[in-house]
Structure formats: structure tokens, C-alpha cells
Design a protein around this motif. Structure first.
Motif, PDB file in Angstrom:
ATOM      1  N   ARG A  92       0.810  -1.218   0.000  1.00 51.35           N
ATOM      2  CA  ARG A  92       0.000   0.000   0.000  1.00 51.35           C
ATOM      3  C   ARG A  92       0.836   1.258   0.000  1.00 51.35           C
ATOM      4  NH1 ARG A  92      -3.597  -2.024   5.029  1.00 51.35           N
ATOM      5  NH2 ARG A  92      -1.473  -2.688   5.584  1.00 51.35           N
ATOM      6  N   MET A  93       1.899   1.267   0.803  1.00 51.00           N
ATOM      7  CA  MET A  93       2.733   2.448   0.970  1.00 51.00           C
ATOM      8  C   MET A  93       3.936   2.054   1.817  1.00 51.00           C
ATOM      9  SD  MET A  93       0.435   4.481   3.841  1.00 51.00           S
ATOM     10  CE  MET A  93       1.561   5.870   3.923  1.00 51.00           C
ATOM     11  N   ARG A  94       4.810   2.998   2.065  1.00 51.06           N
ATOM     12  CA  ARG A  94       5.931   2.739   2.958  1.00 51.06           C
ATOM     13  C   ARG A  94       5.399   2.623   4.378  1.00 51.06           C
ATOM     14  NH1 ARG A  94      11.580   3.767   3.540  1.00 51.06           N
ATOM     15  NH2 ARG A  94      12.157   2.323   5.217  1.00 51.06           N
ATOM     16  N   VAL A  95       5.594   1.460   4.983  1.00 50.96           N
ATOM     17  CA  VAL A  95       5.079   1.187   6.325  1.00 50.96           C
ATOM     18  C   VAL A  95       6.199   0.621   7.191  1.00 50.96           C
ATOM     19  CG1 VAL A  95       3.454  -0.147   7.704  1.00 50.96           C
ATOM     20  CG2 VAL A  95       2.729   0.787   5.503  1.00 50.96           C
ATOM     21  N   VAL A  96       6.411   1.209   8.333  1.00 54.36           N
ATOM     22  CA  VAL A  96       7.355   0.712   9.330  1.00 54.36           C
ATOM     23  C   VAL A  96       6.552   0.076  10.458  1.00 54.36           C
ATOM     24  CG1 VAL A  96       9.118   1.327  11.021  1.00 54.36           C
ATOM     25  CG2 VAL A  96       9.092   2.441   8.777  1.00 54.36           C
ATOM     26  N   SER A  97       6.890  -1.163  10.804  1.00 56.96           N
ATOM     27  CA  SER A  97       6.163  -1.868  11.851  1.00 56.96           C
ATOM     28  C   SER A  97       7.039  -2.053  13.081  1.00 56.96           C
ATOM     29  CB  SER A  97       5.692  -3.243  11.362  1.00 56.96           C
ATOM     30  OG  SER A  97       5.028  -3.935  12.406  1.00 56.96           O
ATOM     31  N   VAL A  98       6.465  -1.745  14.242  1.00 56.73           N
ATOM     32  CA  VAL A  98       7.115  -2.008  15.523  1.00 56.73           C
ATOM     33  C   VAL A  98       6.430  -3.229  16.119  1.00 56.73           C
ATOM     34  CG1 VAL A  98       7.751  -1.094  17.779  1.00 56.73           C
ATOM     35  CG2 VAL A  98       7.586   0.446  15.808  1.00 56.73           C
ATOM     36  N   ALA A  99       7.113  -4.369  16.070  1.00 59.38           N
ATOM     37  CA  ALA A  99       6.521  -5.617  16.543  1.00 59.38           C
ATOM     38  C   ALA A  99       6.666  -5.725  18.057  1.00 59.38           C
ATOM     39  CB  ALA A  99       7.181  -6.806  15.858  1.00 59.38           C
ATOM     40  N   HIS A 100       5.647  -6.319  18.674  1.00 61.45           N
ATOM     41  CA  HIS A 100       5.630  -6.540  20.115  1.00 61.45           C
ATOM     42  C   HIS A 100       5.474  -8.034  20.387  1.00 61.45           C
ATOM     43  CE1 HIS A 100       4.789  -2.257  19.975  1.00 61.45           C
ATOM     44  NE2 HIS A 100       4.920  -2.182  21.292  1.00 61.45           N
ATOM     45  N   LEU A 101       6.096  -8.483  21.457  1.00 62.88           N
ATOM     46  CA  LEU A 101       5.981  -9.869  21.904  1.00 62.88           C
ATOM     47  C   LEU A 101       5.138  -9.902  23.165  1.00 62.88           C
ATOM     48  CD1 LEU A 101       6.905 -12.876  21.690  1.00 62.88           C
ATOM     49  CD2 LEU A 101       8.885 -12.235  23.095  1.00 62.88           C
ATOM     50  N   VAL A 102       4.113 -10.749  23.156  1.00 58.34           N
ATOM     51  CA  VAL A 102       3.220 -10.910  24.307  1.00 58.34           C
ATOM     52  C   VAL A 102       3.269 -12.370  24.738  1.00 58.34           C
ATOM     53  CG1 VAL A 102       0.873 -10.664  25.195  1.00 58.34           C
ATOM     54  CG2 VAL A 102       1.706  -9.090  23.425  1.00 58.34           C
ATOM     55  N   LEU A 103       3.560 -12.609  26.009  1.00 60.63           N
ATOM     56  CA  LEU A 103       3.591 -13.951  26.562  1.00 60.63           C
ATOM     57  C   LEU A 103       2.609 -14.008  27.720  1.00 60.63           C
ATOM     58  CD1 LEU A 103       7.470 -14.499  26.782  1.00 60.63           C
ATOM     59  CD2 LEU A 103       5.978 -14.934  24.830  1.00 60.63           C
ATOM     60  N   ALA A 104       1.769 -15.030  27.744  1.00 59.81           N
ATOM     61  CA  ALA A 104       0.769 -15.121  28.800  1.00 59.81           C
ATOM     62  C   ALA A 104       0.379 -16.572  29.021  1.00 59.81           C
ATOM     63  CB  ALA A 104      -0.468 -14.289  28.445  1.00 59.81           C
ATOM     64  N   PRO A 105      -0.189 -16.886  30.211  1.00 66.63           N
ATOM     65  CA  PRO A 105      -0.708 -18.236  30.440  1.00 66.63           C
ATOM     66  C   PRO A 105      -1.823 -18.556  29.459  1.00 66.63           C
ATOM     67  CG  PRO A 105      -0.543 -17.008  32.502  1.00 66.63           C
ATOM     68  CD  PRO A 105      -0.324 -16.021  31.395  1.00 66.63           C
ATOM     69  N   ASP A 106      -2.253 -19.810  29.484  1.00 67.69           N
ATOM     70  CA  ASP A 106      -3.266 -20.310  28.556  1.00 67.69           C
ATOM     71  C   ASP A 106      -4.398 -19.308  28.392  1.00 67.69           C
ATOM     72  OD1 ASP A 106      -4.782 -21.872  26.903  1.00 67.69           O
ATOM     73  OD2 ASP A 106      -5.404 -23.290  28.443  1.00 67.69           O
ATOM     74  N   LEU A 107      -4.485 -18.712  27.209  1.00 68.00           N
ATOM     75  CA  LEU A 107      -5.468 -17.674  26.939  1.00 68.00           C
ATOM     76  C   LEU A 107      -6.720 -18.272  26.318  1.00 68.00           C
ATOM     77  CD1 LEU A 107      -3.054 -14.961  25.491  1.00 68.00           C
ATOM     78  CD2 LEU A 107      -4.251 -14.876  27.678  1.00 68.00           C
ATOM     79  N   PRO A 108      -7.851 -17.592  26.445  1.00 67.00           N
ATOM     80  CA  PRO A 108      -9.097 -18.131  25.893  1.00 67.00           C
ATOM     81  C   PRO A 108      -9.108 -18.086  24.376  1.00 67.00           C
ATOM     82  CG  PRO A 108      -9.453 -15.916  26.736  1.00 67.00           C
ATOM     83  CD  PRO A 108      -8.060 -16.308  27.144  1.00 67.00           C
ATOM     84  N   ALA A 109     -10.112 -18.725  23.795  1.00 66.13           N
ATOM     85  CA  ALA A 109     -10.257 -18.707  22.347  1.00 66.13           C
ATOM     86  C   ALA A 109     -10.486 -17.281  21.881  1.00 66.13           C
ATOM     87  CB  ALA A 109     -11.422 -19.595  21.922  1.00 66.13           C
ATOM     88  N   PRO A 110      -9.790 -16.839  20.826  1.00 68.57           N
ATOM     89  CA  PRO A 110      -9.955 -15.471  20.357  1.00 68.57           C
ATOM     90  C   PRO A 110     -11.271 -15.286  19.617  1.00 68.57           C
ATOM     91  CG  PRO A 110      -8.474 -16.650  18.891  1.00 68.57           C
ATOM     92  CD  PRO A 110      -8.797 -17.587  20.031  1.00 68.57           C
TER      93      PRO A 110
END
Length: 243
Positions: A92-110
Motif C-alpha cells: 500500500r505504501m511505505r510502512v514501518v512496523s514495531v513488533a511486540h511480543l506478548v507472553l501469557a498463560p493459557d489464553l481463551p479462544a480469540p
């Protein structure tokens, strides 16, 4: 040196989320099926554009809630992973992404929402091996450069639980040594000797603190319950077995 606006075309900033949890004894990542172009119908990591009135962490939390229905939980680990700025990463265009890492116990169905058509947990080995196929006829890779971002996030998690107490982020507030061992086994993808593991983690200063309680939720004899200690770095480290 004068500033020439024409030499700096506009670009956008996005956040992408590598959300990892342990489900059914496997390290799983959250993925969403895109409902809009580009890459409509392809699996991708949750994420989106940063609004002008929010910082990066606010954008990450908003996108997680909008696209999956999940919200940041107390005790979940969140950190910036890396920045990705290949000029061709987004058509689409020039896009810079800042990725994040999330760690958590067993999470519910999204629950899918926003511009995501569906959302699911999938074993990281499956996503990294085939790009996130849902059935044998769907072999399209993850959208954008999300395969690389996911691989970087998984390796960050695998390496950090060697020298830090980060593995406890996958556990409930009180857990057994056996439950912690299964986290290491799921993240590393290896089987660990129970006795050696118990000796190492209980002998590492500040890693685990006994709560004084026991549980039989894993079946068998009552097992001692622990909580995460105050140590952030492990000495000696929990070295990953060679496979």
C-alpha cells in the motif's frame, strides 16, 4: 542543511503482535485471517496502524482487543520485539512496523473483529512450516513479512527462558514444577528429565518461591505449589538442550 519535505514522502507506522501461549502442551501463536486487502483471506499476525493520538503500547493493546477480543491481562509479559522497515514490506505504501511480543498463560479462544475475518491459536511449528495453512489445500504463506516477525518472536522467547525467569509468564500465579517443566518443553520443543529439571529450578536462587500449598490438578500425589520469585536473571542459566 535545509529541510526539503518533498525528499521525505509520508509513511505509516503499524504495530504487529506476536502473542504466544501454551495450549495443549504446545507453544501456540495467535493469527487472524485478513478480511480486507492486501492479502485478503490470508493468515497474518494481529496488528494495525498507529493512530496519531496514541503511543505504541496503546496501539498494540487496542489492536489486540479489536481484532481478537482479547485484552491485556495482569501478569502478561509485553515487550517490544524489533522494528521492520523494508520499503517493499507493504504494497500500500511505505510502512514501518514495531513488533511486540506478548507472553501469557493459557489464553481463551480469540474472537475475530475489526478487519479480521477469523482468529485462532495455532502451533508455531505449523505456522512457521507452512505459513499458517488451515487445511492441506491452503498453502499460502503468512501475509506481509509476518513469517519473519513470528520466527523472531519465537526465537526471542526460546532464548530468553534460558537466562531469565520469563518462563513463569506462561504459568498461572501459582504453579507446580511439573507445570513449569511443561512450559519449557513446549517452548523449546524437547523432552526434559523431570528430576534434573526439578533440581535445577528449585536450586536457582530467586527463581521459585514455595507458596506452602499443594495441588492434585495434574493427578497423582499432591504436588507443591510455587510462585515466581524476584530474580529476573537466572544464575546458572537453564541451557537449551541441543536437538
Amino acid at each position: 542543511m535545509s529541510y526539503d519535505p518533498s525528499a521525505f514522502p509520508p509513511f505509516a507506522v503499524t504495530v504487529d503482535l506476536v502473542v504466544l501461549t501454551v495450549r495443549d502442551h504446545a507453544l501456540c501463536a495467535l493469527s487472524v485471517r485478513r478480511g480486507e486487502p492486501p492479502f485478503q483471506g490470508r493468515w497474518a499476525l494481529p496488528g494495525g496502524f498507529v493512530r496519531s493520538d496514541e503511543d505504541l503500547s496503546q496501539a498494540a493493546a487496542r489492536e489486540l482487543a479489536e481484532e481478537t477480543g482479547l485484552r491485556a491481562q495482569n501478569g502478561a509479559h509485553l515487550e517490544q520485539l524489533a522494528t521492520y522497515g523494508d520499503p517493499q514490506r507493504d504494497p500500500r505504501m511505505r510502512v514501518v512496523s514495531v513488533a511486540h511480543l506478548v507472553l501469557a498463560p493459557d489464553l481463551p479462544a480469540p474472537r475475530a473483529g475489526g478487519d479480521a475475518r477469523s482468529a485462532r491459536w495455532a502451533p508455531v511449528d505449523t505456522l512457521l512450516a507452512d505459513g499458517g495453512q488451515e487445511h492441506p489445500g491452503d498453502t499460502a504463506p503468512l501475509a506481509f513479512d509476518h513469517h519473519r516477525i513470528l520466527a523472531d518472536g519465537v526465537e526471542r522467547a526460546r532464548s530468553k527462558i534460558e537466562y531469565s525467569s520469563l518462563a513463569t509468564a506462561f504459568c498461572p500465579p501459582e504453579f507446580t514444577v511439573g507445570e513449569l517443566r511443561r512450559v519449557y518443553e513446549a517452548v523449546w520443543g524437547v523432552a526434559l528429565d523431570p528430576r534434573n529439571f526439578h533440581r535445577k529450578v528449585t536450586g536457582t536462587v530467586g527463581f521459585l518461591v514455595p507458596t506452602g500449598g499443594t495441588t492434585t490438578r495434574q493427578g497423582g500425589r499432591p504436588a507443591q505449589l510455587f510462585r515466581a520469585g524476584g530474580a529476573t536473571l537466572l544464575n546458572p542459566p537453564m541451557l537449551r538442550p541441543e536437538v
